[in-house]
Design a protein around this motif. Structure first.
Motif, PDB file in Angstrom:
ATOM      1  N   THR A  27     -26.839  33.387 -31.798  1.00  0.00           N
ATOM      2  CA  THR A  27     -25.626  34.040 -31.309  1.00  0.00           C
ATOM      3  C   THR A  27     -24.368  33.320 -31.784  1.00  0.00           C
ATOM      4  O   THR A  27     -23.406  33.957 -32.199  1.00  0.00           O
ATOM      5  CB  THR A  27     -25.626  34.137 -29.772  1.00  0.00           C
ATOM      6  OG1 THR A  27     -25.857  32.848 -29.211  1.00  0.00           O
ATOM      7  CG2 THR A  27     -26.674  35.114 -29.285  1.00  0.00           C
ATOM      8  N   GLY A  71     -21.684  34.981 -34.488  1.00  0.00           N
ATOM      9  CA  GLY A  71     -20.249  34.984 -34.198  1.00  0.00           C
ATOM     10  C   GLY A  71     -19.454  34.291 -35.286  1.00  0.00           C
ATOM     11  O   GLY A  71     -18.384  34.770 -35.687  1.00  0.00           O
ATOM     12  N   PHE A 128     -20.084  36.715 -28.794  1.00  0.00           N
ATOM     13  CA  PHE A 128     -21.265  36.047 -29.345  1.00  0.00           C
ATOM     14  C   PHE A 128     -21.185  34.532 -29.153  1.00  0.00           C
ATOM     15  O   PHE A 128     -22.164  33.889 -28.773  1.00  0.00           O
ATOM     16  CB  PHE A 128     -21.422  36.372 -30.838  1.00  0.00           C
ATOM     17  CG  PHE A 128     -22.193  37.624 -31.109  1.00  0.00           C
ATOM     18  CD1 PHE A 128     -23.557  37.692 -30.861  1.00  0.00           C
ATOM     19  CD2 PHE A 128     -21.571  38.746 -31.626  1.00  0.00           C
ATOM     20  CE1 PHE A 128     -24.276  38.838 -31.117  1.00  0.00           C
ATOM     21  CE2 PHE A 128     -22.269  39.907 -31.881  1.00  0.00           C
ATOM     22  CZ  PHE A 128     -23.631  39.957 -31.622  1.00  0.00           C
TER      23      PHE A 128
END
Length: 196
Positions: free
Chosen positions: A79, A83, A121
């Protein structure tokens, strides 16, 4: 003298510059080994986003285990990394958007929306990591989430700020492009006797 405010077209590069700063902080967070460290001597534990290392107080060699063996470790890394990749794409789009002489403000608002996705994210990764690390990895001594973890949060805060600016920038399209005529205020002497 040059005044650089919201209406200054030359200052349009401040937002891409801030995104570049967020990228640098994100690189430090991704590469840094200071996500978790021992708080005081003897320094027996340290961790990055990718691995956790421990050692005995007498030994100088670190024994490391990969956090990619854990589902939460892969989730936190994925994640945050997703991002970061979207952040790099937003930076490239911002440079392109502000390089064009006729700025497309709807395009700028889209970059702001993508930056909110980046922040979501990164926040997910930054929350998963400490919660699951403390639950599943045995901690040795007193530990703290340290400088590299802080750079991850700093990058996220800058991204959130830039997202708001990118989304709100089209509201001041005329000011940014310099399309507004100056307003002059005039008072007649009868209405302002104190000027005599």
């Amino acid at each position: 003298m040059v005044v650089c405010g919201l209406a200054c077209w030359r200052c349009r590069w401040l937002l891409p510059l801030l995104l570049g700063l967020a990228i640098i902080m994100g690189i430090i967070a991704l590469a840094g080994r200071g996500w978790l460290e021992s708080e005081s001597a003897p320094y027996v534990q340290q961790a990055s986003l990718w691995q956790s290392c421990t050692r005995s107080p007498e030994d100088l060699n670190w024994n490391c285990e990969s956090l990619m063996d854990y589902g939460w470790g892969r989730a936190a890394a994925a994640t945050y990394l997703v991002g970061f990749v979207i952040l790099v794409i937003c930076f490239a789009l911002a440079v392109i958007a502000f390089s064009i002489e006729i700025l497309r403000f709807n395009f700028v608002r889209g970059i702001g929306g993508l930056l909110f996705v980046v922040a979501a994210f990164q926040i997910i990764g930054l929350v998963i990591y400490p919660v699951k690390f403390a639950e599943e990895i045995p901690l040795v001594g007193d530990n703290m989430f340290s400088w590299a973890y802080g750079f991850g949060w700093a990058s996220t805060v800058v991204v959130i700020g830039c997202a708001f600016f990118f989304c709100c920038l089209p509201n001041w399209e005329d000011e940014v492009l310099g399309n507004i005529k100056p307003t002059y205020y005039y008072s007649s002497p009868e209405r302002a006797p104190y000027l005599n």
